[in-house]
Design a protein around this motif. Structure first.
Motif, PDB file in Angstrom:
ATOM      1  N   THR A  52      71.044   8.972  45.789  1.00 57.73           N
ATOM      2  CA  THR A  52      70.590  10.114  46.054  1.00 57.73           C
ATOM      3  C   THR A  52      71.222  11.296  45.830  1.00 57.73           C
ATOM      4  N   VAL A  53      71.151  11.213  44.395  1.00 58.48           N
ATOM      5  CA  VAL A  53      72.149  12.590  45.016  1.00 58.48           C
ATOM      6  C   VAL A  53      71.860  14.071  44.280  1.00 58.48           C
ATOM      7  N   ALA A  54      71.856  15.074  44.696  1.00 58.56           N
ATOM      8  CA  ALA A  54      71.459  16.919  43.946  1.00 58.56           C
ATOM      9  C   ALA A  54      72.312  17.409  44.379  1.00 58.56           C
ATOM     10  N   VAL A  55      73.055  18.128  42.820  1.00 61.30           N
ATOM     11  CA  VAL A  55      74.253  18.940  42.227  1.00 61.30           C
ATOM     12  C   VAL A  55      72.957  20.360  42.142  1.00 61.30           C
ATOM     13  N   THR A  56      73.995  21.456  42.697  1.00 58.95           N
ATOM     14  CA  THR A  56      73.604  22.750  41.864  1.00 58.95           C
ATOM     15  C   THR A  56      74.944  23.357  42.372  1.00 58.95           C
ATOM     16  N   GLU A  57      74.828  23.602  41.369  1.00 60.34           N
ATOM     17  CA  GLU A  57      75.905  24.738  41.018  1.00 60.34           C
ATOM     18  C   GLU A  57      77.083  23.704  41.404  1.00 60.34           C
ATOM     19  N   ASP A  58      78.159  23.943  42.183  1.00 56.53           N
ATOM     20  CA  ASP A  58      79.349  23.561  42.434  1.00 56.53           C
ATOM     21  C   ASP A  58      79.342  22.475  44.156  1.00 56.53           C
ATOM     22  N   ARG A  59      77.974  22.281  44.299  1.00 51.98           N
ATOM     23  CA  ARG A  59      77.333  21.880  45.452  1.00 51.98           C
ATOM     24  C   ARG A  59      76.953  20.347  45.465  1.00 51.98           C
ATOM     25  N   VAL A  60      76.826  19.900  46.342  1.00 52.74           N
ATOM     26  CA  VAL A  60      76.418  18.103  45.969  1.00 52.74           C
ATOM     27  C   VAL A  60      75.912  18.317  47.684  1.00 52.74           C
ATOM     28  N   LEU A  81      81.473   6.690  57.491  1.00 50.67           N
ATOM     29  CA  LEU A  81      80.341   6.497  56.061  1.00 50.67           C
ATOM     30  C   LEU A  81      80.696   7.929  55.416  1.00 50.67           C
ATOM     31  N   GLN A  82      80.433   8.772  56.499  1.00 50.52           N
ATOM     32  CA  GLN A  82      80.108  10.206  55.700  1.00 50.52           C
ATOM     33  C   GLN A  82      81.648  10.632  55.494  1.00 50.52           C
ATOM     34  N   GLU A  83      82.505  10.543  56.106  1.00 53.32           N
ATOM     35  CA  GLU A  83      83.952  11.460  55.946  1.00 53.32           C
ATOM     36  C   GLU A  83      84.281  10.907  54.580  1.00 53.32           C
ATOM     37  N   LYS A  84      84.834   9.170  54.792  1.00 52.65           N
ATOM     38  CA  LYS A  84      84.520   8.976  53.471  1.00 52.65           C
ATOM     39  C   LYS A  84      84.260   9.026  52.345  1.00 52.65           C
ATOM     40  N   VAL A  85      82.877   9.193  51.896  1.00 50.84           N
ATOM     41  CA  VAL A  85      82.405   9.353  50.782  1.00 50.84           C
ATOM     42  C   VAL A  85      82.573  10.972  50.302  1.00 50.84           C
ATOM     43  N   ALA A  88      85.966  11.158  48.929  1.00 49.99           N
ATOM     44  CA  ALA A  88      85.879  10.551  48.092  1.00 49.99           C
ATOM     45  C   ALA A  88      85.174  11.478  46.850  1.00 49.99           C
ATOM     46  N   VAL A  89      84.178  12.199  47.199  1.00 52.44           N
ATOM     47  CA  VAL A  89      83.463  13.005  45.953  1.00 52.44           C
ATOM     48  C   VAL A  89      84.285  13.760  45.649  1.00 52.44           C
ATOM     49  N   GLU A  90      84.596  15.091  46.801  1.00 47.04           N
ATOM     50  CA  GLU A  90      85.292  15.875  46.407  1.00 47.04           C
ATOM     51  C   GLU A  90      86.824  15.884  45.932  1.00 47.04           C
ATOM     52  N   SER A  91      87.576  14.965  46.827  1.00 53.14           N
ATOM     53  CA  SER A  91      88.980  14.935  45.542  1.00 53.14           C
ATOM     54  C   SER A  91      88.548  14.483  43.582  1.00 53.14           C
ATOM     55  N   LEU A  92      87.492  13.504  43.710  1.00 51.97           N
ATOM     56  CA  LEU A  92      87.675  12.953  42.305  1.00 51.97           C
ATOM     57  C   LEU A  92      86.606  14.126  42.096  1.00 51.97           C
ATOM     58  N   THR A  93      86.006  14.174  42.194  1.00 50.64           N
ATOM     59  CA  THR A  93      84.661  15.532  41.502  1.00 50.64           C
ATOM     60  C   THR A  93      85.583  16.772  41.255  1.00 50.64           C
ATOM     61  N   GLY A  94      86.409  17.605  42.142  1.00 47.26           N
ATOM     62  CA  GLY A  94      86.004  18.746  42.500  1.00 47.26           C
ATOM     63  C   GLY A  94      85.614  19.364  43.369  1.00 47.26           C
ATOM     64  N   LEU A  95      83.937  19.123  43.257  1.00 51.55           N
ATOM     65  CA  LEU A  95      82.490  20.013  43.758  1.00 51.55           C
ATOM     66  C   LEU A  95      82.991  19.724  45.447  1.00 51.55           C
ATOM     67  N   PHE A  96      81.940  20.647  45.810  1.00 51.80           N
ATOM     68  CA  PHE A  96      81.891  20.846  46.908  1.00 51.80           C
ATOM     69  C   PHE A  96      80.850  20.025  47.950  1.00 51.80           C
ATOM     70  N   ASP A  98      77.977  19.170  50.917  1.00 55.29           N
ATOM     71  CA  ASP A  98      77.730  20.341  51.453  1.00 55.29           C
ATOM     72  C   ASP A  98      77.167  19.400  52.276  1.00 55.29           C
ATOM     73  N   ALA A  99      76.051  18.504  51.773  1.00 53.05           N
ATOM     74  CA  ALA A  99      75.789  17.428  53.192  1.00 53.05           C
ATOM     75  C   ALA A  99      75.446  15.756  52.884  1.00 53.05           C
ATOM     76  N   ILE A 100      76.060  14.596  53.455  1.00 57.07           N
ATOM     77  CA  ILE A 100      75.797  13.277  52.911  1.00 57.07           C
ATOM     78  C   ILE A 100      74.539  13.112  54.009  1.00 57.07           C
ATOM     79  N   ASN A 101      73.364  12.925  53.984  1.00 58.87           N
ATOM     80  CA  ASN A 101      72.110  12.272  55.149  1.00 58.87           C
ATOM     81  C   ASN A 101      72.411  10.776  54.713  1.00 58.87           C
ATOM     82  N   VAL A 102      72.638  10.346  55.923  1.00 63.89           N
ATOM     83  CA  VAL A 102      72.913   8.771  56.240  1.00 63.89           C
ATOM     84  C   VAL A 102      71.320   8.804  57.530  1.00 63.89           C
ATOM     85  N   HIS A 103      70.519   7.516  56.795  1.00 61.51           N
ATOM     86  CA  HIS A 103      69.004   6.814  57.054  1.00 61.51           C
ATOM     87  C   HIS A 103      69.456   5.153  57.337  1.00 61.51           C
ATOM     88  N   VAL A 104      69.778   5.329  58.444  1.00 59.90           N
ATOM     89  CA  VAL A 104      69.834   3.770  59.065  1.00 59.90           C
ATOM     90  C   VAL A 104      68.542   2.751  59.092  1.00 59.90           C
TER      91      VAL A 104
END
Length: 111
Positions: A52-60, A81-85, A88-96, A98-104
Motif C-alpha cells: 500500500t502506498v500513501a503520497v502527500t505532496e512529494d513524499r511517499v 528490501l527497504q534500500e532497493k525499494v 527504485a521509487v526515488e530514481s524513477l519518480t523523483g519523489l522522496f 519518507d518510510a518503507i514499513n516492512v511487515h513480515v
C-alpha cells in the motif's frame, strides 16, 4: 533554471508496481497478498498485492506485507528490501520516500 510547465502526478498504483518489481531483486522475500476484501480492493484500484502506498505532496510512505524464506536473516533481508525499494521509487519518480514499513507476516519453509 528549469521552468515549471505544470504538475506531474504519479499514481499510487504506479509506485506500488515499482516497489513490487524491486522486491524481485531480493530473493529471500516475496510479497504477501491480503485477505479477500483487500485483494478485491487492490484489483479494483490496480495496485500491487501486499503493498500500500500513501503520497502527500512529494513524499511517499510504503507499507509492505512480506514472506521471508526460512533460514534468512530477517533484519538483513528486510533492510536490503527497504534500500532497493527506496532507490527504485526515488530514481524513477523523483519523489522522496519518507518510510518503507516492512511487515513480515510469514516464513516460507518450502524449498
Amino acid at each position: 533554471m528549469a521552468e515549471r510547465l505544470g504538475e506531474i502526478r504519479v499514481a499510487d498504483q504506479v509506485i506500488a508496481i515499482i516497489a513490487a518489481v524491486a522486491v524481485e531483486d531480493v530473493l529471500e522475500i516475496s510479497v504477501r497478498s491480503g485477505g479477500l476484501y483487500q485483494d478485491l480492493a487492490k484489483k479494483l484500484n490496480g495496485g500491487a498485492k501486499g503493498i500500500t502506498v500513501a503520497v502527500t505532496e512529494d513524499r511517499v510512505i510504503i507499507d509492505m506485507r512480506v514472506s521471508v524464506r526460512y533460514g534468512s536473516q530477517i533484519h538483513h533481508v528486510c533492510h536490503t528490501l527497504q534500500e532497493k525499494v527506496k532507490e527504485a521509487v526515488e530514481s524513477l519518480t523523483g519523489l522522496f520516500v519518507d518510510a518503507i514499513n516492512v511487515h513480515v507476516e510469514t516464513v516460507d519453509i518450502s524449498k
